[in-house]
Design an enzyme around this catalytic site. Sequence first.
Site, PDB file in Angstrom:
ATOM      1  N   ARG A   1       0.948  -9.264   8.992  1.00 60.41           N
ATOM      2  CA  ARG A   1       0.838  -8.955  10.437  1.00 60.41           C
ATOM      3  C   ARG A   1      -0.048  -9.966  11.163  1.00 60.41           C
ATOM      4  O   ARG A   1       0.139 -10.223  12.357  1.00 60.41           O
ATOM      5  CB  ARG A   1       0.348  -7.526  10.640  1.00 60.41           C
ATOM      6  CG  ARG A   1       1.257  -6.515   9.936  1.00 60.41           C
ATOM      7  CD  ARG A   1       1.506  -5.253  10.708  1.00 60.41           C
ATOM      8  NE  ARG A   1       2.338  -4.363   9.915  1.00 60.41           N
ATOM      9  CZ  ARG A   1       3.677  -4.341   9.929  1.00 60.41           C
ATOM     10  NH1 ARG A   1       4.349  -5.141  10.741  1.00 60.41           N
ATOM     11  NH2 ARG A   1       4.356  -3.513   9.158  1.00 60.41           N
TER      12      ARG A   1
ATOM     13  N   ASP B   1      -0.435  -0.363  12.910  1.00 60.84           N
ATOM     14  CA  ASP B   1      -0.057  -1.696  12.424  1.00 60.84           C
ATOM     15  C   ASP B   1       0.120  -2.704  13.559  1.00 60.84           C
ATOM     16  O   ASP B   1       0.296  -3.895  13.312  1.00 60.84           O
ATOM     17  CB  ASP B   1       1.246  -1.610  11.612  1.00 60.84           C
ATOM     18  CG  ASP B   1       1.029  -0.867  10.302  1.00 60.84           C
ATOM     19  OD1 ASP B   1      -0.107  -0.858   9.786  1.00 60.84           O
ATOM     20  OD2 ASP B   1       2.001  -0.285   9.784  1.00 60.84           O
TER      21      ASP B   1
ATOM     22  N   ARG C   1      -8.045  -2.435  -2.228  1.00 60.66           N
ATOM     23  CA  ARG C   1      -7.908  -1.408  -1.182  1.00 60.66           C
ATOM     24  C   ARG C   1      -8.313  -0.028  -1.696  1.00 60.66           C
ATOM     25  O   ARG C   1      -8.195   0.262  -2.880  1.00 60.66           O
ATOM     26  CB  ARG C   1      -6.462  -1.417  -0.637  1.00 60.66           C
ATOM     27  CG  ARG C   1      -6.174  -2.722   0.096  1.00 60.66           C
ATOM     28  CD  ARG C   1      -4.791  -2.780   0.659  1.00 60.66           C
ATOM     29  NE  ARG C   1      -4.575  -1.790   1.698  1.00 60.66           N
ATOM     30  CZ  ARG C   1      -3.413  -1.602   2.320  1.00 60.66           C
ATOM     31  NH1 ARG C   1      -2.366  -2.356   1.993  1.00 60.66           N
ATOM     32  NH2 ARG C   1      -3.288  -0.689   3.252  1.00 60.66           N
TER      33      ARG C   1
ATOM     34  N   LYS D   1      -6.797  -2.581   5.551  1.00 59.44           N
ATOM     35  CA  LYS D   1      -5.353  -2.849   5.428  1.00 59.44           C
ATOM     36  C   LYS D   1      -5.164  -4.083   4.531  1.00 59.44           C
ATOM     37  O   LYS D   1      -6.048  -4.395   3.745  1.00 59.44           O
ATOM     38  CB  LYS D   1      -4.738  -3.047   6.820  1.00 59.44           C
ATOM     39  CG  LYS D   1      -4.776  -1.774   7.678  1.00 59.44           C
ATOM     40  CD  LYS D   1      -3.828  -0.737   7.153  1.00 59.44           C
ATOM     41  CE  LYS D   1      -3.831   0.516   8.004  1.00 59.44           C
ATOM     42  NZ  LYS D   1      -3.044   1.591   7.391  1.00 59.44           N
TER      43      LYS D   1
ATOM     44  N   GLY E   1       0.821  -1.211   0.000  1.00 63.30           N
ATOM     45  CA  GLY E   1       0.000   0.000   0.000  1.00 63.30           C
ATOM     46  C   GLY E   1       0.851   1.255   0.000  1.00 63.30           C
ATOM     47  O   GLY E   1       0.512   2.252  -0.654  1.00 63.30           O
TER      48      GLY E   1
ATOM     49  N   ARG F   1      -8.340  -6.511   9.281  1.00 65.21           N
ATOM     50  CA  ARG F   1      -7.583  -6.978  10.456  1.00 65.21           C
ATOM     51  C   ARG F   1      -8.428  -7.080  11.712  1.00 65.21           C
ATOM     52  O   ARG F   1      -8.018  -7.770  12.661  1.00 65.21           O
ATOM     53  CB  ARG F   1      -6.374  -6.064  10.704  1.00 65.21           C
ATOM     54  CG  ARG F   1      -5.293  -6.276   9.687  1.00 65.21           C
ATOM     55  CD  ARG F   1      -4.063  -5.445   9.937  1.00 65.21           C
ATOM     56  NE  ARG F   1      -3.036  -5.804   8.964  1.00 65.21           N
ATOM     57  CZ  ARG F   1      -2.005  -5.046   8.641  1.00 65.21           C
ATOM     58  NH1 ARG F   1      -1.836  -3.862   9.238  1.00 65.21           N
ATOM     59  NH2 ARG F   1      -1.126  -5.448   7.757  1.00 65.21           N
TER      60      ARG F   1
HETATM   61  C1  S3P Z   1       2.502   3.668   6.367  1.00 64.51           C
HETATM   62  C2  S3P Z   1       1.376   4.215   6.891  1.00 64.51           C
HETATM   63  C3  S3P Z   1       0.281   3.441   7.500  1.00 64.51           C
HETATM   64  C4  S3P Z   1       0.702   2.012   7.817  1.00 64.51           C
HETATM   65  C5  S3P Z   1       1.504   1.388   6.729  1.00 64.51           C
HETATM   66  C6  S3P Z   1       2.745   2.213   6.403  1.00 64.51           C
HETATM   67  C7  S3P Z   1       3.506   4.554   5.758  1.00 64.51           C
HETATM   68  O1  S3P Z   1      -0.802   3.429   6.609  1.00 64.51           O
HETATM   69  O2  S3P Z   1      -0.425   1.209   8.084  1.00 64.51           O
HETATM   70  O3  S3P Z   1       1.919   0.081   7.101  1.00 64.51           O
HETATM   71  O4  S3P Z   1       4.661   4.130   5.566  1.00 64.51           O
HETATM   72  O5  S3P Z   1       3.166   5.709   5.460  1.00 64.51           O
HETATM   73  P1  S3P Z   1      -1.869   4.660   6.648  1.00 64.51           P
HETATM   74  O6  S3P Z   1      -1.077   5.893   6.733  1.00 64.51           O
HETATM   75  O7  S3P Z   1      -2.653   4.616   5.386  1.00 64.51           O
HETATM   76  O8  S3P Z   1      -2.685   4.388   7.863  1.00 64.51           O
END
Ligand code: S3P
Length: 425
Positions: free
Chosen positions: A384, A311, A119, A338, A91, A342
């Site tokens: 996770r 996370d 997503r 996610k 993501g 989760r």
């Molecule tokens: C991340 C932000 C988080 C996190 C992801 C990594 C990042 O997502 O869950 O594992 O590196 O910016 P969100 O900002 O969309 O919550």
Amino acid sequence: MQKTVRRPKRLRGDLTPPGDKSISHRAAIFNAIADGEARIENYGSGADLASTLRVLRGLGARIERHNDGAFTIHGGALAEPQDTLNAGNSGTTTRLMAGVLAGQPFLSVLTGDRSIRSRPMARIVEPLRLMGAQVDGRDGGRLAPLAFRGGALRGVRYRMPVASAQVKSALLLAGLFAEGETILDQPAVSRDHTELMFRAMGVPVVEDGLTARVSPGRLTAMDVRVPADISSAAYWLVAGVCHPDAEARARNVGVNPTRTGILDALAMMGADVRVENRREEGGEPVADLVARSSALRAVEIGGDLIPRLVDEVPVIALAACFAEGTTVIRDAAELRVKESDRLTATRVELSRLGAQVEELDDGLRITGGRKLRGAAHKTYGDHRIAMTAGVAGLLAEGETTIRAAETAAVSYPTFWDDLASLGEA
Ligand code: S3P
């Protein structure tokens, strides 16, 4: 690959988890579009980080890996890719690269695996369109694959509906290529690695409370030594505090305050987690973390704390099974979008162990104190959930099996070896 885990009599560990995933993604992406060349040390080893390098290489970035594991990234202009760009399961790759691609003068198509393609992408597509980007995607731009036809961007003021560092970072990146200032109003603080690294690379991000502003500019290449990932260390911290005879040490862990919600939550639960040898490396605070067997009590977790431990919720829910009383986790609806849902995955998998867990719209309610007995777990293709199930195996009676355990490699390829090294029978 199936893994079987049993509870060791004594649990002792001294580990250095892989390089921080969030910082590694940023070090690679920012240096690929910067002026100059940079050396990245301790770049995280997970599949998500290989996805970022693959996407950058698809855009013509020159990236060399050295024998000592470090990378050199030659920054400069990106080029129109000859093929679709595949972000795999990541993501962060998808959202951050969307911010970059929206500002490039060429066509690109960004996609990923089945999870990525389900997503939500409207959270980046909508504000990028407000900035003048030509972005399209499935379902009107709500789902990947996403297609970008670069053009002129203009800075906007945007009120972010979710406290997401991925969205914030995508828009700050797009802001580099826009005309005029980009101003973001956030609902809560989320990880600020982008802001710190932009500043260190010569582009000032001005912060005032929950507002962040960036003006167009060019980043200057910067060497980065990536600290170990606190989100990976979290598994050993929970193993350490929940096991009755344990001491687990995680070294060189990044303890940026926007990421240390897990330490705050465990402290509220009465856990014995010590932060030792605090220092600063490359603008990020780093420390060694030591977790010892603790008597835990239930807590309420919600509000502004959630983005700081987003996370870590599955593994905190596991810790709550060992706490006296009922732990309530709220304001965590983001967990449903996610790598898997989760909240459901955590409820189902902890229930298999005999834990008392109830799913709420936006969280979980867990009553601790029931004996956990080993079970057969699924991973939902979510690293996770796989790692939380592995730690459950260190704590439950009997034998725990984890199907598709290789999923852990998305962020922590050596997870199962590290887990095996903790036990003293
Ligand atoms: C991340 C932000 C988080 C996190 C992801 C990594 C990042 O997502 O869950 O594992 O590196 O910016 P969100 O900002 O969309 O919550």
